[in-house]
Design a protein around this motif. Structure first.
Motif, PDB file in Angstrom:
ATOM      1  N   ASP A 184     -24.345  -3.283  -8.351  1.00 52.29           N
ATOM      2  CA  ASP A 184     -23.028  -3.823  -8.067  1.00 52.29           C
ATOM      3  C   ASP A 184     -22.175  -3.695  -9.322  1.00 52.29           C
ATOM      4  N   ASP A 185     -21.070  -2.986  -9.230  1.00 54.48           N
ATOM      5  CA  ASP A 185     -20.224  -2.741 -10.394  1.00 54.48           C
ATOM      6  C   ASP A 185     -18.810  -3.212 -10.119  1.00 54.48           C
ATOM      7  N   GLU A 186     -18.149  -3.605 -11.190  1.00 51.71           N
ATOM      8  CA  GLU A 186     -16.780  -4.090 -11.104  1.00 51.71           C
ATOM      9  C   GLU A 186     -15.916  -3.244 -12.030  1.00 51.71           C
ATOM     10  N   MET A 187     -14.846  -2.705 -11.492  1.00 48.36           N
ATOM     11  CA  MET A 187     -13.947  -1.885 -12.275  1.00 48.36           C
ATOM     12  C   MET A 187     -12.537  -2.446 -12.179  1.00 48.36           C
ATOM     13  N   GLN A 188     -11.605  -1.754 -12.804  1.00 47.88           N
ATOM     14  CA  GLN A 188     -10.243  -2.246 -12.835  1.00 47.88           C
ATOM     15  C   GLN A 188      -9.267  -1.096 -12.653  1.00 47.88           C
ATOM     16  N   ILE A 189      -8.292  -1.289 -11.772  1.00 50.24           N
ATOM     17  CA  ILE A 189      -7.217  -0.333 -11.562  1.00 50.24           C
ATOM     18  C   ILE A 189      -6.035  -0.813 -12.393  1.00 50.24           C
ATOM     19  N   GLU A 190      -5.720  -0.079 -13.448  1.00 49.64           N
ATOM     20  CA  GLU A 190      -4.686  -0.511 -14.376  1.00 49.64           C
ATOM     21  C   GLU A 190      -3.278  -0.261 -13.812  1.00 49.64           C
ATOM     22  N   PRO A 191      -2.270  -0.963 -14.368  1.00 54.09           N
ATOM     23  CA  PRO A 191      -0.885  -0.649 -13.993  1.00 54.09           C
ATOM     24  C   PRO A 191      -0.536   0.794 -14.320  1.00 54.09           C
ATOM     25  N   LEU A 192       0.463   1.330 -13.631  1.00 53.85           N
ATOM     26  CA  LEU A 192       0.863   2.717 -13.850  1.00 53.85           C
ATOM     27  C   LEU A 192       1.338   2.967 -15.275  1.00 53.85           C
ATOM     28  N   SER A 193       1.882   1.922 -15.935  1.00 50.62           N
ATOM     29  CA  SER A 193       2.332   2.102 -17.312  1.00 50.62           C
ATOM     30  C   SER A 193       1.175   2.373 -18.256  1.00 50.62           C
ATOM     31  N   HIS A 253     -13.574  -4.703   2.375  1.00 43.40           N
ATOM     32  CA  HIS A 253     -13.456  -3.632   3.361  1.00 43.40           C
ATOM     33  C   HIS A 253     -14.807  -2.949   3.507  1.00 43.40           C
ATOM     34  N   PRO A 254     -15.333  -2.860   4.726  1.00 40.78           N
ATOM     35  CA  PRO A 254     -16.647  -2.224   4.907  1.00 40.78           C
ATOM     36  C   PRO A 254     -16.594  -0.738   4.584  1.00 40.78           C
ATOM     37  N   LEU A 255     -17.678  -0.223   4.024  1.00 41.47           N
ATOM     38  CA  LEU A 255     -17.795   1.199   3.739  1.00 41.47           C
ATOM     39  C   LEU A 255     -18.657   1.852   4.814  1.00 41.47           C
ATOM     40  N   PRO A 256     -18.218   2.960   5.380  1.00 46.00           N
ATOM     41  CA  PRO A 256     -19.028   3.649   6.396  1.00 46.00           C
ATOM     42  C   PRO A 256     -20.381   4.081   5.824  1.00 46.00           C
ATOM     43  N   SER A 257     -21.358   4.183   6.692  1.00 46.00           N
ATOM     44  CA  SER A 257     -22.672   4.668   6.264  1.00 46.00           C
ATOM     45  C   SER A 257     -22.532   6.049   5.655  1.00 46.00           C
ATOM     46  N   GLY A 258     -23.164   6.238   4.501  1.00 48.07           N
ATOM     47  CA  GLY A 258     -23.124   7.530   3.843  1.00 48.07           C
ATOM     48  C   GLY A 258     -21.960   7.718   2.891  1.00 48.07           C
ATOM     49  N   THR A 259     -21.193   6.658   2.634  1.00 48.39           N
ATOM     50  CA  THR A 259     -20.082   6.769   1.692  1.00 48.39           C
ATOM     51  C   THR A 259     -20.610   7.092   0.294  1.00 48.39           C
ATOM     52  N   THR A 260     -20.054   8.104  -0.318  1.00 44.80           N
ATOM     53  CA  THR A 260     -20.499   8.505  -1.658  1.00 44.80           C
ATOM     54  C   THR A 260     -19.399   8.432  -2.708  1.00 44.80           C
ATOM     55  N   GLY A 261     -18.195   8.069  -2.286  1.00 46.67           N
ATOM     56  CA  GLY A 261     -17.134   7.976  -3.277  1.00 46.67           C
ATOM     57  C   GLY A 261     -15.870   7.372  -2.714  1.00 46.67           C
ATOM     58  N   VAL A 262     -15.055   6.854  -3.621  1.00 47.46           N
ATOM     59  CA  VAL A 262     -13.757   6.277  -3.273  1.00 47.46           C
ATOM     60  C   VAL A 262     -12.756   6.733  -4.326  1.00 47.46           C
ATOM     61  N   THR A 263     -11.587   7.167  -3.877  1.00 47.32           N
ATOM     62  CA  THR A 263     -10.500   7.450  -4.817  1.00 47.32           C
ATOM     63  C   THR A 263      -9.362   6.477  -4.544  1.00 47.32           C
ATOM     64  N   VAL A 264      -8.733   6.035  -5.638  1.00 45.98           N
ATOM     65  CA  VAL A 264      -7.678   5.022  -5.538  1.00 45.98           C
ATOM     66  C   VAL A 264      -6.480   5.485  -6.342  1.00 45.98           C
ATOM     67  N   HIS A 265      -5.306   5.413  -5.722  1.00 53.48           N
ATOM     68  CA  HIS A 265      -4.060   5.724  -6.430  1.00 53.48           C
ATOM     69  C   HIS A 265      -3.138   4.528  -6.308  1.00 53.48           C
ATOM     70  N   ARG A 266      -2.657   4.059  -7.445  1.00 54.75           N
ATOM     71  CA  ARG A 266      -1.750   2.915  -7.444  1.00 54.75           C
ATOM     72  C   ARG A 266      -0.317   3.400  -7.245  1.00 54.75           C
ATOM     73  N   LEU A 267       0.427   2.738  -6.341  1.00 56.14           N
ATOM     74  CA  LEU A 267       1.756   3.186  -5.967  1.00 56.14           C
ATOM     75  C   LEU A 267       2.869   2.306  -6.514  1.00 56.14           C
ATOM     76  N   ASP A 268       2.533   1.105  -6.963  1.00 59.99           N
ATOM     77  CA  ASP A 268       3.556   0.159  -7.402  1.00 59.99           C
ATOM     78  C   ASP A 268       3.805   0.299  -8.899  1.00 59.99           C
ATOM     79  N   SER A 269       4.771  -0.460  -9.400  1.00 65.37           N
ATOM     80  CA  SER A 269       5.084  -0.432 -10.826  1.00 65.37           C
ATOM     81  C   SER A 269       4.907  -1.797 -11.481  1.00 65.37           C
ATOM     82  N   GLU A 270       4.086  -2.660 -10.879  1.00 68.48           N
ATOM     83  CA  GLU A 270       3.853  -3.986 -11.455  1.00 68.48           C
ATOM     84  C   GLU A 270       2.948  -3.897 -12.682  1.00 68.48           C
ATOM     85  N   ASP A 271       2.918  -4.983 -13.472  1.00 69.08           N
ATOM     86  CA  ASP A 271       2.224  -4.959 -14.758  1.00 69.08           C
ATOM     87  C   ASP A 271       0.819  -5.548 -14.731  1.00 69.08           C
ATOM     88  N   TYR A 272       0.351  -6.027 -13.586  1.00 68.66           N
ATOM     89  CA  TYR A 272      -0.964  -6.672 -13.547  1.00 68.66           C
ATOM     90  C   TYR A 272      -2.041  -5.722 -12.996  1.00 68.66           C
TER      91      TYR A 272
END
Length: 279
Positions: A184-193, A253-272
């Motif tokens: 189990d890992d925890e990561m962080q999606i940083e602000p766009l800045s 959010h449930p992950l389908p069986s066999g999920t091997t990856g997730v990509t995330v793109h941040r769309l907002d301009s907030e600072d948190y």
């Protein structure tokens, strides 16, 4: 940031995440999680505060744009709003990925305009807006990392975010490269800045759930585009809103069986930041 009223006016405040700052360490009491002091100018209190409270977190402040510190003080007699973007660029080049600008709430719009006009990514903001009664701690303004809200005499008090990027120890973060997550890992999606690219997470196909968490206080919500990959196909979640004024701060959010990856793109301009974990 100079103090005024008597120190004996201090009250016990219903917050654990407090920051005190002052021009003389001897006037700043115990009890805060973070201490801020000046690293240049006439009142160099940073080193004495570090020595006085070695087990707290510490924030350095400079009063001129030629100074080097975590925070630039923008107010009359110190740095100007137009000084701030160049200082922030210098700090980032020197390795401070999260420069902070302090200013009165009335000056905040001028500082923001200076960054926009000079084409420099926004910093973190520490805002001063004093209240008459410190017994009720006010909320941090949307888009700020902290609020200086009362002058107790000899020191000022601020309420700050539970996570201050660059100051607080951070969980392992997605850097935009592939991340192997066997547990189990925890990561962080940083602000766009901070990071304007897409985050990609790869893991063994035994994860069953993705969890996202964000605070953001009263800021507009974070917006994410998420693609969940199984082999060579992906299911896409467009315009997911989380944190801030959305009122939703944790999503599973449930992950389908066999999920091997997730990509995330941040769309907002907030600072948190937005936290993400796979279980």
């Amino acid at each position: 940031m100079l103090a005024g009223p008597r120190a004996d006016e201090r009250r016990d405040l219903p917050m654990t995440r407090m920051m005190y700052d002052g021009v003389e360490a001897s006037s700043v009491p115990a009890g805060a999680a973070i201490y801020a002091g000046y690293d240049d100018g006439e009142w160099q209190s940073y080193d004495p505060l570090v020595a006085e409270y070695p087990h707290a977190l510490h924030v350095s402040i400079c009063v001129t744009s030629s100074g080097t510190a975590r925070v630039l003080d923008v107010e009359n007699g110190d740095a100007s709003p137009t000084d701030a973007p160049g200082w922030a660029e210098k700090e980032r080049a020197d390795g401070n990925a999260y420069p902070v600008v302090y200013m009165n709430e009335s000056t905040w719009s001028s500082v923001r305009s200076a960054f926009a006009d000079q084409g420099v990514a926004a910093p973190l903001y520490w805002v001063a807006a004093y209240v008459n009664d410190p017994s009720t701690v006010p909320a941090i303004p949307a888009g700020a990392i902290g609020l200086q809200y009362y002058d107790f005499g000899g020191y000022d008090a601020s309420v700050v975010a539970d996570y201050w990027p660059g100051l607080d120890p951070a969980p392992p973060t997605g850097s935009g490269s592939t991340n192997d997550t066997d547990e189990d890992d925890e990561m962080q999606i940083e602000p766009l800045s901070v990071h304007a690219g897409e985050y990609a997470f790869a893991f063994a196909p035994d994860k069953t759930e993705m969890v996202l968490v964000a605070d953001g206080y009263s800021s507009p919500p974070a917006q994410l585009r998420i693609a969940i990959w199984t082999t060579n196909s992906a299911s896409v979640i467009n315009d997911l809103e989380l944190g801030g004024s959305s009122g939703v701060h944790t999503i599973g959010h449930p992950l389908p069986s066999g999920t091997t990856g997730v990509t995330v793109h941040r769309l907002d301009s907030e600072d948190y930041p937005v936290g993400i974990a796979f279980t």
